[in-house]
Motif scaffolding. Structure first.
Motif, PDB file in Angstrom:
ATOM      1  N   SER A 193      37.488  49.616  33.574  1.00  0.00           N
ATOM      2  CA  SER A 193      36.348  49.297  32.714  1.00  0.00           C
ATOM      3  C   SER A 193      35.230  50.319  32.796  1.00  0.00           C
ATOM      4  CB  SER A 193      35.779  47.931  33.089  1.00  0.00           C
ATOM      5  OG  SER A 193      35.129  47.998  34.346  1.00  0.00           O
ATOM      6  N   GLY A 194      35.166  51.082  33.905  1.00  0.00           N
ATOM      7  CA  GLY A 194      34.050  51.996  34.095  1.00  0.00           C
ATOM      8  C   GLY A 194      32.761  51.304  34.507  1.00  0.00           C
ATOM      9  N   MET A 195      32.838  50.034  34.890  1.00  0.00           N
ATOM     10  CA  MET A 195      31.678  49.264  35.358  1.00  0.00           C
ATOM     11  C   MET A 195      31.847  48.992  36.852  1.00  0.00           C
ATOM     12  SD  MET A 195      31.024  46.589  32.212  1.00  0.00           S
ATOM     13  CE  MET A 195      32.627  45.789  32.340  1.00  0.00           C
ATOM     14  N   PHE A 196      30.737  49.080  37.601  1.00  0.00           N
ATOM     15  CA  PHE A 196      30.809  49.015  39.049  1.00  0.00           C
ATOM     16  C   PHE A 196      29.672  48.180  39.624  1.00  0.00           C
ATOM     17  CE2 PHE A 196      32.576  52.974  37.562  1.00  0.00           C
ATOM     18  CZ  PHE A 196      33.754  53.117  38.286  1.00  0.00           C
ATOM     19  N   VAL A 197      29.922  47.642  40.819  1.00  0.00           N
ATOM     20  CA  VAL A 197      28.871  46.988  41.610  1.00  0.00           C
ATOM     21  C   VAL A 197      29.004  47.480  43.048  1.00  0.00           C
ATOM     22  CG1 VAL A 197      27.956  44.813  42.502  1.00  0.00           C
ATOM     23  CG2 VAL A 197      28.792  44.931  40.145  1.00  0.00           C
TER      24      VAL A 197
END
Length: 474
Positions: A193-197
């Motif tokens: 997704s290219g989304m991170f935490v």
């Protein structure tokens, strides 16, 4: 508390001709009445979070600021990259900036050009990821594959950590068709997704371990940054020396702290016209249309019209996109190749690569409605309170005709007001300025005449937006 970081760089070249280098897809209203950037920031409603930190190319700074103002959104800071160095340095600079004001902040990193249709599922997944990140993991969201896709990167998850997520086994760059079919049949492979935490220190520690040169350049770029109006301008020389790499290659492929949280939220990166077709409502023949469009005996197609009437007859599985200065026609199975058209436009030095006929400026916009040998006609819109720079031109004169609103005009040593149906003439070489002192947009027609009419014929004496003579245009 979460600290959102929104990555607003990127060119979106596969969505040409609507997406251009100076006005890429994150600023377009492709799925609803808000731009993708606006939707990304609105997605954060409901979280206990700080205001977002937005990172963008300096050429887009006024577009970002205007879109925030338009949607009544605010942010903690708009960080300007004088040159792009991909996602790993951008995220590192954001982490360093957040650490100046917060004690090891929890970051949620979001590209500004993605679609998420189920916001509740997204927020629940972020909370799961936060629980893992609290234990030191760098978490990436994996999207369940819907079909074999060669345009996405993939993630392989490993053994389960807990009910929130699993270990990150490896990243796979965009695969060929046969490999993507194999991945689609395996429940442990996900789209990246290219989304991170993750926590800021967790990311920076891993970056320093695996790419110390990049880390050093990012520290220098931030330490030598300068405040410019509402923006934070990074040091260009430091970034020029910085390695260019994505977070996937620079950190996530090497770290032993990677984790995957599955996200089922109607996600798309809207990376092609097929992706737009997938998420838009369709008619009974499977067509997606927008604007002044008439479809006859047409199936499974996407037809976008921005300006003119567009008609299709007897076609299937086509993509047709019309803007004021370009028309693109492609079969749906070839839309990934639109990028090659953009590269050819760039190589040939054509302005359609980078800009529209309608150009946005910090004070408003202009549309070049006609032109020829030694003349050009523009429709100019100046927002309430907007001011063009005090300037002069060496090679052109200008005629201004007010269509609606009120203009405050500076011409040499004169200052005066013009209203509807009034006009003035700015001779070649005369210092001049224009502003809108009213509460409604100022609409005017500008007729330019002279031996050279390009936007770089400008000498600025003062500018309300901090632009210098190296930036083209009014």
């Amino acid at each position: 508390m979460l600290h959102p970081v929104v990555l607003a760089g990127g060119s979106g070249s596969r969505l040409w001709p609507m997406s251009r280098a100076y006005y890429p897809k994150q600023f377009l209203k492709l799925v609803n009445d808000n731009s993708l950037l606006q939707n990304t920031l609105m997605r954060l409603d409901g979280f206990e979070s700080s205001e977002a930190l937005v990172i963008c190319n300096e050429e887009h700074r006024f577009v970002v600021a205007e879109q925030l103002r338009e949607a009544n959104l605010s942010c903690d800071s708009i960080i300007l990259e004088p040159i792009g160095r991909n996602t790993a340095p951008a995220i590192a600079i954001a982490a360093l900036k957040l650490l100046q004001d917060h004690d090891d902040p929890m970051m949620v990193v979001l590209p500004s050009d993605h679609l998420i249709q189920n916001n509740q599922a997204f927020q629940e997944a972020v909370l799961k990821a936060t629980a893992l990140a609290e234990k030191g993991h760098l978490v990436v969201f994996g999207i369940e594959t819907q079909y074999p896709e060669t345009g996405y990167g993939y993630i392989l998850r490993g053994e389960k950590i807990n009910d929130s997520g699993s270990k990150l086994e490896r990243f796979i760059e965009k695969p060929d068709q046969a490999t993507s079919k194999q991945f689609h049949g395996d429940e442990n492979y996900f789209w990246n997704s290219g989304m991170f935490v993750f926590k800021a220190t967790g990311y920076l520690d891993e970056l320093k371990k695996h790419n110390p040169e990049m880390m050093k350049c990012c520290e220098q770029a931030l330490s030598k940054s300068k405040v410019d109006l509402d923006f934070l301008r990074l040091d260009k020389m430091s970034l020029e020396c910085c390695p260019e790499d994505s977070i996937d290659y620079a950190v996530m492929e090497h770290t032993k702290m990677g984790a995957v949280v599955e996200l089922s939220s109607g996600w798309s990166d809207l990376g092609s016209w097929n992706a737009i077709w997938d998420v838009r409502d369709k008619d009974q023949n499977g067509n997606v249309s927008h604007g002044d469009v008439i479809l006859e005996n047409t199936q499974g197609s996407l037809v976008f019209s921005e300006h003119k009437l567009v008609t299709t007859v007897g076609v299937s599985d086509m993509v047709v996109v019309e803007t004021k200065d370009a028309v693109m026609v492609a079969s749906k199975d070839s839309v990934q190749d639109v990028k090659s058209i953009v590269e050819k436009l760039k190589t040939d030095g054509r302005k359609e690569f980078c800009d529209f006929r309608e150009v946005h400026r910090p004070w408003g916009k202009y549309d070049s409605i006609d032109g020829g040998h030694r003349f050009q006609v523009k429709h100019i819109t100046v927002n309430p309170g907007g001011k063009l720079s005090i300037q002069k031109h060496y090679h052109r004169a200008e005629h201004w005709i007010i269509v609606s609103g009120t203009a405050k005009v500076t011409k040499g040593k004169e200052e005066f007001y013009l209203s509807e149906n009034e006009s003035t003439f700015i001779p070649l070489g005369v210092v001049h300025g224009l502003e809108n002192p009213g509460r409604i947009p100022l609409e005017m027609i500008e007729v330019q005449s002279g031996s050279y009419l390009d936007e770089d014929d400008i000498v600025r004496y003062s500018d309300a937006y901090g632009r210098d003579n190296n930036e083209e245009g009014k």
